[in-house]
Enzyme design. Structure first.
Site, PDB file in Angstrom:
ATOM      1  N   ASN A   1      37.495  88.584  62.161  1.00 16.53           N
ATOM      2  CA  ASN A   1      37.940  87.472  61.311  1.00 16.53           C
ATOM      3  C   ASN A   1      36.989  87.124  60.174  1.00 16.53           C
ATOM      4  OD1 ASN A   1      36.022  86.289  62.818  1.00 16.53           O
ATOM      5  ND2 ASN A   1      37.376  84.862  63.880  1.00 16.53           N
TER       6      ASN A   1
ATOM      7  N   GLY B   1      42.891  87.479  75.619  1.00 16.38           N
ATOM      8  CA  GLY B   1      43.447  87.593  74.272  1.00 16.38           C
ATOM      9  C   GLY B   1      42.323  87.631  73.245  1.00 16.38           C
ATOM     10  N   GLY B   2      42.649  87.251  72.018  1.00 13.55           N
ATOM     11  CA  GLY B   2      41.662  87.332  70.942  1.00 13.55           C
ATOM     12  C   GLY B   2      40.388  86.565  71.222  1.00 13.55           C
TER      13      GLY B   2
ATOM     14  N   LYS C   1      44.228  89.378  62.251  1.00 13.58           N
ATOM     15  CA  LYS C   1      42.929  89.622  62.884  1.00 13.58           C
ATOM     16  C   LYS C   1      42.801  91.020  63.491  1.00 13.58           C
ATOM     17  CE  LYS C   1      41.662  84.962  64.404  1.00 13.58           C
ATOM     18  NZ  LYS C   1      41.097  84.258  65.576  1.00 13.58           N
TER      19      LYS C   1
ATOM     20  N   GLY D   1      41.548  84.732  80.555  1.00 14.33           N
ATOM     21  CA  GLY D   1      42.234  84.942  79.283  1.00 14.33           C
ATOM     22  C   GLY D   1      41.561  86.068  78.515  1.00 14.33           C
TER      23      GLY D   1
ATOM     24  N   GLY E   1      35.974  72.470  73.266  1.00 15.95           N
ATOM     25  CA  GLY E   1      36.453  73.510  72.358  1.00 15.95           C
ATOM     26  C   GLY E   1      35.858  73.426  70.957  1.00 15.95           C
TER      27      GLY E   1
ATOM     28  N   ASP F   1      33.470  84.185  66.681  1.00 13.43           N
ATOM     29  CA  ASP F   1      34.041  83.138  67.531  1.00 13.43           C
ATOM     30  C   ASP F   1      33.278  83.068  68.853  1.00 13.43           C
ATOM     31  OD1 ASP F   1      35.825  83.155  65.466  1.00 13.43           O
ATOM     32  OD2 ASP F   1      37.613  83.390  66.704  1.00 13.43           O
TER      33      ASP F   1
ATOM     34  N   THR G   1      42.620  85.280  59.517  1.00 19.09           N
ATOM     35  CA  THR G   1      43.179  84.654  60.705  1.00 19.09           C
ATOM     36  C   THR G   1      44.579  85.194  60.979  1.00 19.09           C
ATOM     37  OG1 THR G   1      43.481  82.546  61.836  1.00 19.09           O
ATOM     38  CG2 THR G   1      43.937  82.568  59.469  1.00 19.09           C
TER      39      THR G   1
END
Lengths: 277, 277
Positions: free
Chosen positions: B92, B134-135, B71, B132, B244, B108, B67
Protein backbone atom coordinates in the site's frame (compact mmCIF):
# COMPACT_ATOMS: atom_id res chain seq x y z
CA UNK A 1 -9.88 20.34 4.29
CA UNK A 2 -9.14 17.55 1.84
CA UNK A 3 -11.07 14.33 2.45
CA UNK A 4 -12.53 11.35 0.62
CA UNK A 5 -15.17 13.56 -1.04
CA UNK A 6 -12.70 16.08 -2.50
CA UNK A 7 -12.51 16.65 -6.25
CA UNK A 8 -9.24 17.73 -7.77
CA UNK A 9 -8.16 19.89 -10.67
CA UNK A 10 -4.80 18.85 -12.13
CA UNK A 11 -2.56 21.81 -12.88
CA UNK A 12 -0.18 20.42 -15.50
CA UNK A 13 2.98 22.19 -16.62
CA UNK A 14 6.73 22.33 -16.24
CA UNK A 15 8.38 23.87 -14.36
CA UNK A 16 5.75 24.39 -11.68
CA UNK A 17 7.56 26.97 -9.55
CA UNK A 18 5.78 30.04 -10.88
CA UNK A 19 2.27 28.49 -10.80
CA UNK A 20 -0.25 31.02 -9.51
CA UNK A 21 -3.55 29.14 -9.85
CA UNK A 22 -3.26 27.06 -6.63
CA UNK A 23 -2.91 30.22 -4.51
CA UNK A 24 -6.02 31.73 -6.10
CA UNK A 25 -8.33 28.74 -6.57
CA UNK A 26 -7.61 26.90 -3.32
CA UNK A 27 -8.21 29.79 -0.90
CA UNK A 28 -11.35 30.58 -2.89
CA UNK A 29 -12.58 26.97 -2.67
CA UNK A 30 -11.97 27.05 1.08
CA UNK A 31 -13.79 30.37 1.55
CA UNK A 32 -16.71 29.30 -0.64
CA UNK A 33 -17.09 25.86 0.97
CA UNK A 34 -16.31 24.05 -2.30
CA UNK A 35 -14.68 20.66 -1.67
CA UNK A 36 -12.05 20.77 -4.42
CA UNK A 37 -8.32 21.35 -4.72
CA UNK A 38 -6.00 22.48 -7.50
CA UNK A 39 -2.90 20.26 -7.45
CA UNK A 40 0.30 21.36 -9.24
CA UNK A 41 1.66 18.48 -11.28
CA UNK A 42 5.07 18.89 -12.85
CA UNK A 43 4.89 17.22 -16.25
CA UNK A 44 7.58 17.15 -18.94
CA UNK A 45 6.55 17.01 -22.60
CA UNK A 46 7.18 13.30 -23.19
CA UNK A 47 5.01 12.37 -20.21
CA UNK A 48 2.13 14.69 -21.06
CA UNK A 49 -0.13 12.70 -23.42
CA UNK A 50 -0.18 9.67 -21.09
CA UNK A 51 -0.65 11.82 -18.00
CA UNK A 52 -3.59 13.72 -19.48
CA UNK A 53 -5.33 10.56 -20.65
CA UNK A 54 -4.74 8.63 -17.42
CA UNK A 55 -5.70 11.49 -15.11
CA UNK A 56 -9.04 11.83 -16.87
CA UNK A 57 -9.78 8.18 -16.13
CA UNK A 58 -9.77 9.01 -12.42
CA UNK A 59 -13.22 9.39 -10.88
CA UNK A 60 -12.83 12.63 -8.91
CA UNK A 61 -10.94 14.76 -11.43
CA UNK A 62 -12.98 17.88 -12.07
CA UNK A 63 -10.77 19.23 -14.81
CA UNK A 64 -7.25 20.22 -15.75
CA UNK A 65 -5.46 23.54 -16.04
CA UNK A 66 -2.86 23.24 -18.77
CA UNK A 67 0.10 25.55 -18.86
CA UNK A 68 3.56 25.81 -20.43
CA UNK A 69 4.86 23.83 -22.28
CA UNK A 70 1.65 21.92 -23.08
CA UNK A 71 -0.83 24.64 -24.13
CA UNK A 72 -0.36 23.99 -27.84
CA UNK A 73 0.24 20.22 -27.85
CA UNK A 74 -2.87 19.58 -25.73
CA UNK A 75 -5.15 20.82 -28.54
CA UNK A 76 -4.59 17.72 -30.67
CA UNK A 77 -5.23 15.39 -27.74
CA UNK A 78 -8.82 16.55 -27.20
CA UNK A 79 -12.12 15.41 -28.67
CA UNK A 80 -13.59 18.89 -28.96
CA UNK A 81 -12.30 22.46 -28.66
CA UNK A 82 -13.98 25.87 -28.64
CA UNK A 83 -13.66 28.45 -31.45
CA UNK A 84 -11.40 30.45 -29.11
CA UNK A 85 -9.01 27.50 -28.93
CA UNK A 86 -9.11 27.13 -32.71
CA UNK A 87 -8.23 30.80 -33.22
CA UNK A 88 -5.69 31.02 -30.41
CA UNK A 89 -4.13 27.68 -31.35
CA UNK A 90 -3.76 26.85 -27.68
CA UNK A 91 -5.86 25.60 -24.81
CA UNK A 92 -5.45 25.78 -21.06
CA UNK A 93 -8.56 24.20 -19.59
CA UNK A 94 -9.82 20.67 -20.13
CA UNK A 95 -12.82 18.85 -18.73
CA UNK A 96 -14.50 15.52 -19.33
CA UNK A 97 -18.11 15.45 -20.46
CA UNK A 98 -20.65 12.99 -19.05
CA UNK A 99 -20.12 10.74 -22.08
CA UNK A 100 -16.34 10.69 -21.57
CA UNK A 101 -15.15 13.13 -24.24
CA UNK A 102 -12.36 15.56 -23.41
CA UNK A 103 -13.23 19.16 -24.27
CA UNK A 104 -10.93 22.15 -24.13
CA UNK A 105 -11.34 25.87 -23.86
CA UNK A 106 -9.24 28.96 -23.21
CA UNK A 107 -10.41 31.90 -21.13
CA UNK A 108 -7.31 34.10 -20.82
CA UNK A 109 -8.68 36.47 -23.45
CA UNK A 110 -12.15 36.22 -21.94
CA UNK A 111 -10.63 37.46 -18.66
CA UNK A 112 -9.17 40.43 -20.50
CA UNK A 113 -12.54 41.19 -22.12
CA UNK A 114 -14.48 40.79 -18.85
CA UNK A 115 -12.08 43.26 -17.25
CA UNK A 116 -12.71 45.82 -20.02
CA UNK A 117 -16.49 45.34 -19.80
CA UNK A 118 -16.34 45.82 -16.03
CA UNK A 119 -14.69 49.18 -16.66
CA UNK A 120 -17.56 50.20 -18.92
CA UNK A 121 -15.77 49.79 -22.25
CA UNK A 122 -17.99 49.29 -25.29
CA UNK A 123 -16.34 46.68 -27.54
CA UNK A 124 -18.98 46.13 -30.21
CA UNK A 125 -17.77 47.78 -33.40
CA UNK A 126 -14.68 49.29 -31.75
CA UNK A 127 -11.15 49.16 -33.18
CA UNK A 128 -8.28 47.51 -31.35
CA UNK A 129 -4.53 47.11 -31.80
CA UNK A 130 -3.07 43.98 -30.19
CA UNK A 131 0.73 44.01 -30.11
CA UNK A 132 2.08 40.48 -29.76
CA UNK A 133 0.60 37.41 -31.47
CA UNK A 134 1.89 34.73 -29.10
CA UNK A 135 -0.29 32.64 -26.82
CA UNK A 136 -1.84 35.42 -24.78
CA UNK A 137 -2.11 37.88 -27.69
CA UNK A 138 -3.87 35.24 -29.78
CA UNK A 139 -6.25 34.49 -26.91
CA UNK A 140 -7.07 38.17 -26.45
CA UNK A 141 -7.60 38.67 -30.17
CA UNK A 142 -9.91 35.65 -30.30
CA UNK A 143 -11.98 36.92 -27.37
CA UNK A 144 -12.16 40.47 -28.77
CA UNK A 145 -13.46 38.98 -32.01
CA UNK A 146 -16.02 36.90 -30.11
CA UNK A 147 -17.06 40.07 -28.24
CA UNK A 148 -17.95 41.80 -31.52
CA UNK A 149 -14.97 44.07 -32.09
CA UNK A 150 -15.16 45.85 -35.48
CA UNK A 151 -11.52 46.19 -36.47
CA UNK A 152 -8.53 44.27 -35.17
CA UNK A 153 -4.93 45.19 -35.99
CA UNK A 154 -2.30 42.57 -35.15
CA UNK A 155 1.43 43.07 -34.84
CA UNK A 156 4.24 40.73 -33.96
CA UNK A 157 7.99 41.01 -34.52
CA UNK A 158 7.59 37.55 -36.05
CA UNK A 159 5.40 38.50 -39.00
CA UNK A 160 4.32 34.90 -39.63
CA UNK A 161 2.78 34.72 -36.16
CA UNK A 162 0.59 37.77 -36.80
CA UNK A 163 -0.32 36.53 -40.30
CA UNK A 164 -1.29 33.08 -39.05
CA UNK A 165 -3.47 34.55 -36.33
CA UNK A 166 -5.08 36.94 -38.82
CA UNK A 167 -5.94 34.03 -41.12
CA UNK A 168 -7.56 32.03 -38.34
CA UNK A 169 -9.53 35.07 -37.19
CA UNK A 170 -10.81 35.76 -40.72
CA UNK A 171 -11.92 32.13 -41.02
CA UNK A 172 -13.84 32.03 -37.75
CA UNK A 173 -14.97 35.68 -37.52
CA UNK A 174 -15.44 36.90 -41.13
CA UNK A 175 -17.36 39.96 -39.94
CA UNK A 176 -14.24 41.41 -38.23
CA UNK A 177 -11.84 43.55 -40.28
CA UNK A 178 -8.39 42.12 -39.53
CA UNK A 179 -5.22 43.97 -40.44
CA UNK A 180 -1.55 43.24 -39.89
CA UNK A 181 1.83 44.88 -40.39
CA UNK A 182 1.77 47.95 -38.16
CA UNK A 183 1.93 48.76 -34.49
CA UNK A 184 1.03 52.40 -34.98
CA UNK A 185 -1.62 53.02 -32.28
CA UNK A 186 -3.05 56.14 -33.96
CA UNK A 187 -6.82 55.92 -34.31
CA UNK A 188 -7.40 52.84 -32.16
CA UNK A 189 -9.81 53.06 -29.23
CA UNK A 190 -8.19 50.03 -27.55
CA UNK A 191 -4.46 49.25 -27.49
CA UNK A 192 -3.12 46.09 -25.86
CA UNK A 193 0.39 45.05 -24.94
CA UNK A 194 0.42 41.28 -25.29
CA UNK A 195 4.20 41.02 -25.53
CA UNK A 196 6.59 40.24 -22.67
CA UNK A 197 8.00 43.80 -22.89
CA UNK A 198 7.85 45.15 -19.36
CA UNK A 199 8.98 41.92 -17.71
CA UNK A 200 12.54 43.19 -17.41
CA UNK A 201 13.87 46.62 -16.40
CA UNK A 202 15.00 48.61 -19.40
CA UNK A 203 12.62 46.88 -21.84
CA UNK A 204 11.54 49.23 -24.64
CA UNK A 205 7.86 50.18 -24.73
CA UNK A 206 5.77 48.09 -27.15
CA UNK A 207 4.47 51.08 -29.15
CA UNK A 208 5.30 54.70 -29.98
CA UNK A 209 3.48 56.46 -27.15
CA UNK A 210 3.39 59.80 -29.00
CA UNK A 211 1.00 58.27 -31.51
CA UNK A 212 -1.40 56.97 -28.83
CA UNK A 213 -4.83 58.62 -28.73
CA UNK A 214 -5.41 60.03 -25.20
CA UNK A 215 -9.03 58.81 -25.46
CA UNK A 216 -7.81 55.24 -26.05
CA UNK A 217 -8.16 52.52 -23.46
CA UNK A 218 -4.86 50.72 -22.81
CA UNK A 219 -4.50 47.13 -21.57
CA UNK A 220 -1.50 45.17 -20.34
CA UNK A 221 -0.74 41.48 -19.88
CA UNK A 222 2.54 41.81 -17.97
CA UNK A 223 1.80 41.27 -14.28
CA UNK A 224 5.28 41.41 -12.80
CA UNK A 225 4.44 44.86 -11.51
CA UNK A 226 0.96 46.38 -11.42
CA UNK A 227 1.81 49.67 -13.14
CA UNK A 228 4.29 48.81 -15.86
CA UNK A 229 6.27 51.54 -17.64
CA UNK A 230 3.84 51.15 -20.56
CA UNK A 231 0.77 51.71 -18.39
CA UNK A 232 2.44 54.64 -16.62
CA UNK A 233 3.21 56.28 -19.96
CA UNK A 234 -0.34 55.65 -21.18
CA UNK A 235 -1.82 57.08 -18.01
CA UNK A 236 0.45 60.14 -18.38
CA UNK A 237 -1.21 60.76 -21.76
CA UNK A 238 -4.63 60.57 -20.09
CA UNK A 239 -5.55 57.04 -21.17
CA UNK A 240 -7.59 54.74 -18.97
CA UNK A 241 -5.77 51.47 -18.28
CA UNK A 242 -6.22 47.83 -17.26
CA UNK A 243 -3.42 46.14 -15.30
CA UNK A 244 -2.20 42.58 -15.98
CA UNK A 245 -3.62 41.03 -12.83
CA UNK A 246 -7.11 42.26 -13.76
CA UNK A 247 -6.99 39.80 -16.64
CA UNK A 248 -5.78 37.09 -14.27
CA UNK A 249 -8.57 37.55 -11.72
CA UNK A 250 -11.27 38.22 -14.32
CA UNK A 251 -10.49 35.00 -16.19
CA UNK A 252 -10.89 32.73 -13.18
CA UNK A 253 -14.68 33.00 -12.84
CA UNK A 254 -14.84 31.87 -16.48
CA UNK A 255 -12.67 28.83 -15.70
CA UNK A 256 -14.73 28.02 -12.61
CA UNK A 257 -17.93 28.16 -14.67
CA UNK A 258 -16.30 25.90 -17.28
CA UNK A 259 -15.50 23.34 -14.55
CA UNK A 260 -19.11 23.48 -13.37
CA UNK A 261 -18.72 25.61 -10.24
CA UNK A 262 -20.97 28.55 -9.34
CA UNK A 263 -19.87 31.86 -10.71
CA UNK A 264 -18.02 34.37 -8.57
CA UNK A 265 -16.41 37.77 -9.03
CA UNK A 266 -12.83 38.85 -9.60
CA UNK A 267 -13.13 40.99 -6.47
CA UNK A 268 -14.07 38.01 -4.32
CA UNK A 269 -11.13 36.06 -5.72
CA UNK A 270 -8.72 38.94 -5.09
CA UNK A 271 -9.93 39.23 -1.51
CA UNK A 272 -8.95 35.67 -0.60
CA UNK A 273 -6.00 34.98 -2.91
CA UNK A 274 -2.61 34.40 -1.33
CA UNK A 275 -0.44 35.74 -4.13
CA UNK A 276 2.54 37.90 -3.44
CA UNK A 277 3.60 40.19 -6.25
CA UNK B 1 -0.68 26.25 1.46
CA UNK B 2 -0.34 24.51 -1.91
CA UNK B 3 1.94 26.32 -4.36
CA UNK B 4 4.30 25.63 -7.24
CA UNK B 5 6.79 23.95 -4.91
CA UNK B 6 4.33 21.45 -3.42
CA UNK B 7 4.93 17.72 -3.77
CA UNK B 8 1.96 15.41 -3.83
CA UNK B 9 1.22 11.89 -2.67
CA UNK B 10 -1.46 10.18 -4.75
CA UNK B 11 -3.96 8.27 -2.64
CA UNK B 12 -5.38 5.74 -5.09
CA UNK B 13 -8.45 3.62 -4.39
CA UNK B 14 -12.16 3.27 -5.03
CA UNK B 15 -14.45 4.34 -3.54
CA UNK B 16 -12.64 7.21 -1.86
CA UNK B 17 -15.35 8.22 0.63
CA UNK B 18 -13.89 6.45 3.64
CA UNK B 19 -10.28 7.58 3.04
CA UNK B 20 -8.62 8.61 6.31
CA UNK B 21 -5.06 9.37 5.21
CA UNK B 22 -5.71 12.91 3.88
CA UNK B 23 -7.11 14.03 7.24
CA UNK B 24 -4.03 12.71 9.06
CA UNK B 25 -1.18 13.46 6.65
CA UNK B 26 -2.29 16.89 5.47
CA UNK B 27 -2.81 18.53 8.87
CA UNK B 28 0.51 17.02 9.92
CA UNK B 29 2.28 18.39 6.82
CA UNK B 30 0.80 21.82 7.58
CA UNK B 31 1.84 21.73 11.24
CA UNK B 32 5.34 20.45 10.42
CA UNK B 33 5.94 22.96 7.61
CA UNK B 34 6.30 20.20 5.01
CA UNK B 35 5.20 21.39 1.54
CA UNK B 36 3.30 18.29 0.46
CA UNK B 37 -0.28 17.17 0.06
CA UNK B 38 -2.06 13.81 -0.02
CA UNK B 39 -4.64 13.89 -2.82
CA UNK B 40 -7.47 11.33 -2.93
CA UNK B 41 -7.77 9.91 -6.43
CA UNK B 42 -10.73 7.68 -7.16
CA UNK B 43 -9.48 4.94 -9.46
CA UNK B 44 -11.40 1.93 -10.74
CA UNK B 45 -9.54 -1.32 -11.44
CA UNK B 46 -9.34 -1.02 -15.22
CA UNK B 47 -7.78 2.45 -14.96
CA UNK B 48 -5.25 1.56 -12.28
CA UNK B 49 -2.19 0.25 -14.16
CA UNK B 50 -2.15 3.27 -16.49
CA UNK B 51 -2.80 5.72 -13.67
CA UNK B 52 0.02 4.34 -11.52
CA UNK B 53 2.52 4.39 -14.35
CA UNK B 54 1.55 7.85 -15.61
CA UNK B 55 1.42 9.46 -12.18
CA UNK B 56 4.95 8.31 -11.47
CA UNK B 57 6.14 10.11 -14.58
CA UNK B 58 5.13 13.41 -12.98
CA UNK B 59 7.99 15.39 -11.48
CA UNK B 60 6.58 16.32 -8.07
CA UNK B 61 4.99 13.02 -7.05
CA UNK B 62 6.52 11.96 -3.77
CA UNK B 63 4.81 8.60 -3.61
CA UNK B 64 1.47 6.83 -3.69
CA UNK B 65 -0.76 5.35 -1.02
CA UNK B 66 -2.55 2.37 -2.50
CA UNK B 67 -5.78 1.13 -1.03
CA UNK B 68 -8.76 -1.05 -1.94
CA UNK B 69 -9.22 -2.53 -4.51
CA UNK B 70 -5.61 -2.20 -5.75
CA UNK B 71 -3.48 -3.45 -2.83
CA UNK B 72 -2.92 -6.90 -4.37
CA UNK B 73 -2.83 -6.02 -8.07
CA UNK B 74 -0.26 -3.27 -7.50
CA UNK B 75 2.36 -5.83 -6.42
CA UNK B 76 2.88 -7.14 -9.97
CA UNK B 77 3.21 -3.62 -11.39
CA UNK B 78 6.31 -2.76 -9.33
CA UNK B 79 10.02 -3.24 -9.97
CA UNK B 80 10.86 -4.15 -6.40
CA UNK B 81 8.94 -5.05 -3.25
CA UNK B 82 9.94 -5.63 0.36
CA UNK B 83 9.84 -9.04 2.12
CA UNK B 84 6.79 -7.76 4.01
CA UNK B 85 4.97 -7.25 0.72
CA UNK B 86 6.02 -10.71 -0.46
CA UNK B 87 4.65 -12.32 2.70
CA UNK B 88 1.54 -10.18 2.96
CA UNK B 89 0.84 -10.48 -0.76
CA UNK B 90 -0.23 -6.86 -0.84
CA UNK B 91 1.31 -3.42 -0.91
CA UNK B 92 0.00 0.00 0.00
CA UNK B 93 2.92 2.37 -0.45
CA UNK B 94 4.88 3.03 -3.64
CA UNK B 95 7.73 5.39 -4.35
CA UNK B 96 10.08 6.03 -7.27
CA UNK B 97 13.81 5.63 -6.75
CA UNK B 98 16.34 8.08 -8.18
CA UNK B 99 16.93 5.72 -11.11
CA UNK B 100 13.22 5.53 -11.88
CA UNK B 101 12.28 2.13 -10.47
CA UNK B 102 8.98 1.74 -8.61
CA UNK B 103 9.39 0.13 -5.20
CA UNK B 104 6.61 -0.97 -2.87
CA UNK B 105 6.27 -1.59 0.81
CA UNK B 106 3.57 -2.19 3.41
CA UNK B 107 3.69 -0.77 6.92
CA UNK B 108 0.26 -1.62 8.37
CA UNK B 109 1.78 -4.49 10.35
CA UNK B 110 4.77 -2.34 11.23
CA UNK B 111 2.33 0.15 12.78
CA UNK B 112 0.84 -2.62 14.85
CA UNK B 113 4.31 -3.74 15.99
CA UNK B 114 5.46 -0.18 16.77
CA UNK B 115 2.36 0.23 18.92
CA UNK B 116 3.16 -2.93 20.87
CA UNK B 117 6.80 -1.90 21.35
CA UNK B 118 5.68 1.51 22.57
CA UNK B 119 3.64 -0.27 25.25
CA UNK B 120 6.73 -2.15 26.40
CA UNK B 121 5.90 -5.51 24.86
CA UNK B 122 8.83 -7.87 24.23
CA UNK B 123 8.26 -9.61 20.90
CA UNK B 124 11.52 -11.51 20.37
CA UNK B 125 10.84 -15.20 20.97
CA UNK B 126 7.23 -14.59 22.05
CA UNK B 127 4.21 -16.57 20.81
CA UNK B 128 1.32 -14.93 18.99
CA UNK B 129 -2.07 -15.95 17.65
CA UNK B 130 -3.30 -13.87 14.71
CA UNK B 131 -6.96 -14.50 13.87
CA UNK B 132 -7.71 -13.50 10.31
CA UNK B 133 -5.34 -14.02 7.35
CA UNK B 134 -6.68 -11.33 5.03
CA UNK B 135 -4.76 -8.22 4.06
CA UNK B 136 -4.25 -6.71 7.49
CA UNK B 137 -3.75 -10.08 9.24
CA UNK B 138 -1.10 -11.03 6.69
CA UNK B 139 0.63 -7.68 7.15
CA UNK B 140 0.65 -8.05 10.93
CA UNK B 141 1.96 -11.63 10.71
CA UNK B 142 4.73 -10.51 8.35
CA UNK B 143 5.78 -7.67 10.66
CA UNK B 144 5.66 -9.90 13.76
CA UNK B 145 7.96 -12.36 11.95
CA UNK B 146 10.30 -9.52 10.97
CA UNK B 147 10.28 -8.38 14.61
CA UNK B 148 11.60 -11.79 15.75
CA UNK B 149 8.48 -13.48 17.09
CA UNK B 150 9.17 -17.12 18.06
CA UNK B 151 5.85 -18.84 17.35
CA UNK B 152 3.04 -17.66 15.12
CA UNK B 153 -0.36 -19.34 14.99
CA UNK B 154 -2.61 -18.34 12.11
CA UNK B 155 -6.33 -18.88 11.78
CA UNK B 156 -8.82 -17.95 9.12
CA UNK B 157 -12.31 -19.26 8.38
CA UNK B 158 -10.97 -19.72 4.87
CA UNK B 159 -8.33 -22.35 5.63
CA UNK B 160 -6.52 -21.78 2.33
CA UNK B 161 -5.82 -18.16 3.25
CA UNK B 162 -4.12 -19.16 6.51
CA UNK B 163 -2.21 -21.98 4.78
CA UNK B 164 -0.98 -19.72 2.00
CA UNK B 165 0.19 -17.12 4.49
CA UNK B 166 1.90 -19.81 6.57
CA UNK B 167 3.78 -21.06 3.52
CA UNK B 168 5.01 -17.60 2.59
CA UNK B 169 6.09 -16.95 6.18
CA UNK B 170 8.03 -20.24 6.36
CA UNK B 171 9.80 -19.35 3.10
CA UNK B 172 10.87 -15.87 4.16
CA UNK B 173 11.25 -16.41 7.93
CA UNK B 174 12.33 -20.05 8.41
CA UNK B 175 13.37 -19.39 12.02
CA UNK B 176 9.72 -18.71 13.04
CA UNK B 177 7.54 -21.68 14.09
CA UNK B 178 4.31 -21.23 12.12
CA UNK B 179 1.19 -23.21 12.93
CA UNK B 180 -2.32 -23.15 11.52
CA UNK B 181 -5.71 -24.70 12.17
CA UNK B 182 -6.75 -23.41 15.59
CA UNK B 183 -7.90 -20.15 17.13
CA UNK B 184 -7.59 -21.42 20.69
CA UNK B 185 -5.82 -18.52 22.49
CA UNK B 186 -4.59 -20.65 25.39
CA UNK B 187 -0.86 -20.26 25.97
CA UNK B 188 -0.26 -17.28 23.67
CA UNK B 189 1.29 -14.13 25.07
CA UNK B 190 -0.11 -12.03 22.19
CA UNK B 191 -3.54 -12.45 20.61
CA UNK B 192 -4.66 -10.32 17.66
CA UNK B 193 -8.05 -9.84 16.08
CA UNK B 194 -7.32 -9.18 12.41
CA UNK B 195 -10.84 -10.04 11.25
CA UNK B 196 -13.66 -7.58 10.59
CA UNK B 197 -15.56 -9.00 13.58
CA UNK B 198 -16.52 -6.00 15.67
CA UNK B 199 -17.42 -3.78 12.74
CA UNK B 200 -21.12 -4.50 13.19
CA UNK B 201 -23.22 -4.68 16.35
CA UNK B 202 -23.94 -8.28 17.32
CA UNK B 203 -20.78 -9.69 15.70
CA UNK B 204 -19.51 -12.77 17.55
CA UNK B 205 -16.14 -12.40 19.29
CA UNK B 206 -13.20 -13.75 17.24
CA UNK B 207 -12.00 -16.19 19.94
CA UNK B 208 -13.25 -18.08 22.98
CA UNK B 209 -12.48 -15.54 25.71
CA UNK B 210 -12.59 -18.15 28.47
CA UNK B 211 -9.41 -19.68 27.02
CA UNK B 212 -7.53 -16.35 26.93
CA UNK B 213 -4.56 -16.06 29.32
CA UNK B 214 -5.12 -12.98 31.57
CA UNK B 215 -1.38 -12.22 31.18
CA UNK B 216 -1.76 -12.08 27.37
CA UNK B 217 -1.55 -8.83 25.46
CA UNK B 218 -4.54 -8.32 23.12
CA UNK B 219 -4.54 -6.28 19.93
CA UNK B 220 -7.35 -5.17 17.65
CA UNK B 221 -7.53 -3.89 14.05
CA UNK B 222 -11.17 -2.79 14.04
CA UNK B 223 -11.26 0.97 14.51
CA UNK B 224 -14.96 1.70 14.14
CA UNK B 225 -15.08 2.17 17.91
CA UNK B 226 -12.04 2.50 20.16
CA UNK B 227 -13.01 -0.17 22.71
CA UNK B 228 -14.59 -2.98 20.73
CA UNK B 229 -16.55 -5.75 22.47
CA UNK B 230 -13.46 -7.95 22.01
CA UNK B 231 -11.14 -5.48 23.74
CA UNK B 232 -13.68 -4.88 26.51
CA UNK B 233 -13.91 -8.62 27.18
CA UNK B 234 -10.11 -8.95 27.12
CA UNK B 235 -9.73 -6.07 29.53
CA UNK B 236 -12.34 -7.63 31.81
CA UNK B 237 -10.08 -10.69 32.04
CA UNK B 238 -7.16 -8.45 33.01
CA UNK B 239 -5.39 -8.34 29.64
CA UNK B 240 -3.56 -5.27 28.41
CA UNK B 241 -4.88 -4.07 25.04
CA UNK B 242 -4.05 -2.08 21.93
CA UNK B 243 -6.89 -0.29 20.09
CA UNK B 244 -7.27 -0.24 16.32
CA UNK B 245 -6.39 3.41 15.84
CA UNK B 246 -3.05 2.87 17.61
CA UNK B 247 -2.03 0.76 14.61
CA UNK B 248 -3.28 3.50 12.30
CA UNK B 249 -1.31 6.32 13.92
CA UNK B 250 1.79 4.19 14.60
CA UNK B 251 2.05 3.12 10.94
CA UNK B 252 2.11 6.64 9.56
CA UNK B 253 5.61 7.58 10.76
CA UNK B 254 6.83 4.46 8.93
CA UNK B 255 5.12 5.60 5.72
CA UNK B 256 6.50 9.12 6.12
CA UNK B 257 10.03 7.72 6.53
CA UNK B 258 9.48 5.55 3.43
CA UNK B 259 8.52 8.65 1.43
CA UNK B 260 11.66 10.41 2.65
CA UNK B 261 10.18 12.72 5.28
CA UNK B 262 11.60 13.22 8.79
CA UNK B 263 10.27 10.83 11.36
CA UNK B 264 7.54 11.85 13.79
CA UNK B 265 5.49 10.25 16.52
CA UNK B 266 2.03 8.77 16.59
CA UNK B 267 1.19 11.21 19.40
CA UNK B 268 2.12 14.21 17.26
CA UNK B 269 -0.02 12.85 14.41
CA UNK B 270 -2.98 12.23 16.72
CA UNK B 271 -2.72 15.77 18.06
CA UNK B 272 -3.23 17.40 14.68
CA UNK B 273 -5.39 14.85 12.82
CA UNK B 274 -8.91 15.88 11.84
CA UNK B 275 -10.56 12.47 11.97
CA UNK B 276 -13.98 12.03 13.44
CA UNK B 277 -14.78 8.56 14.66
Amino acid sequence: MINGHTDFIAHLGWPTHSFKAPMIYNPYFASAGINAVVVPMGCKPDAFPDALRSLFRLENIRGALITMPHKVTVVDLLDEVSPTVKVAGSCNAVKRTADGRLVGDMFDGEGFVRGLRGKGLQLRGASALVVGSGGVGSAIAASLAAAGIGTLALYDVQEAAAEGLAQRLRMHYPQVTVRTGTRDPAGFSLVVNATPLGMNPGDPLPIDMDRLDPRAFVGEVVMKTEMTAFLQAAQARGCRVQVGTDMLFEMIPAYLEFFGYPTTSADELRAVARLEY
